[in-house]
Design an enzyme around this catalytic site. Sequence first.
Site, PDB file in Angstrom:
ATOM      1  CG  HIS A 224      -0.314   0.081   2.579  1.00 44.97           C
ATOM      2  ND1 HIS A 224      -0.200  -0.898   3.453  1.00 44.97           N
ATOM      3  CD2 HIS A 224      -0.046   1.643   3.067  1.00 44.97           C
ATOM      4  CE1 HIS A 224       0.234  -0.238   4.487  1.00 44.97           C
ATOM      5  NE2 HIS A 224       0.659   1.127   4.199  1.00 44.97           N
TER       6      HIS A 224
ATOM      7  CG  ASP B 296       0.019  -3.986   2.599  1.00 40.92           C
ATOM      8  OD1 ASP B 296       0.259  -3.547   1.617  1.00 40.92           O
ATOM      9  OD2 ASP B 296      -0.083  -3.528   3.756  1.00 40.92           O
TER      10      ASP B 296
ATOM     11  N   GLY C 251       4.542   5.753   8.495  1.00 40.22           N
ATOM     12  CA  GLY C 251       5.882   5.773   7.969  1.00 40.22           C
ATOM     13  C   GLY C 251       6.552   4.454   8.501  1.00 40.22           C
ATOM     14  CG  ASN C 252       6.822   2.590  12.418  1.00 37.93           C
ATOM     15  OD1 ASN C 252       6.239   3.480  13.143  1.00 37.93           O
ATOM     16  ND2 ASN C 252       8.025   2.254  12.502  1.00 37.93           N
ATOM     17  CB  SER C 253       3.324   0.601   6.243  1.00 31.99           C
ATOM     18  OG  SER C 253       2.045   0.746   6.893  1.00 31.99           O
TER      19      SER C 253
END
Length: 223
Positions: free
Chosen positions: A33, A63, A134-136
């Site tokens: 994503h 994802d 921002g961690n994804s």
Amino acid sequence: MSVPAGSDEPTNKQQVATGFFVSDAGFLVTAYHAIEGLPNIRVIMSPRQVLTARTVKFDKEADLALLKVEAITPFLYLSHSNAVPAGMDVITMGYPQVNVLGITIKITRGIVNSGRGMRDDPNSFQFSAEVQKGNSGGPLVGPGGMVVGVVRSKLDAIKMSEATSDLPQNVNFATKSSVLIKFLADTPGIPSTRRLNPRAQIDPVQLYDELRTAIVPIVSDDK
């Protein structure tokens, strides 16, 4: 009622997320994503080195996205998540809210809350280490520095509060490494997985020093 844990709100269709290398040949993983619909992808190796990445493949349902840069790279070892129990210590490392917090890698610590994710999804974990936009795409790391998951999303606290009059805290989800290993099955040069000891002590200071060079910010846009 979950939201991506990893992409900054798009400004001129730009996303910032986290990725990590899975081989020394420049293959890296992130959340799909975070790059969806954004063909220009850059990996920030250091303030002086920014590399263009190409998308090798992706799995929208899981994802996951596999990217490639032309470089020799440090990498993280994967471990099968099948034996990960609730209560196991984990850390996450990544690049949350870079516009506010800066580009230095951040580390948080928590536990695996459940061996299943949202609505008992068998392909993901629930964990408590804090994550933000921002961690994804960053790694969920267990004892010994083994990657057991890929940070995916967090529960939307505002929507949950509106629906239940309760404000959830640190309810986050990661795609299991067993799913990632299957996703990478036909990728050349991926190192063998390593055995995980879920009862071992975790040392965040040591893991931060050992792993940080293999975990990088990813900037994507449509320019």
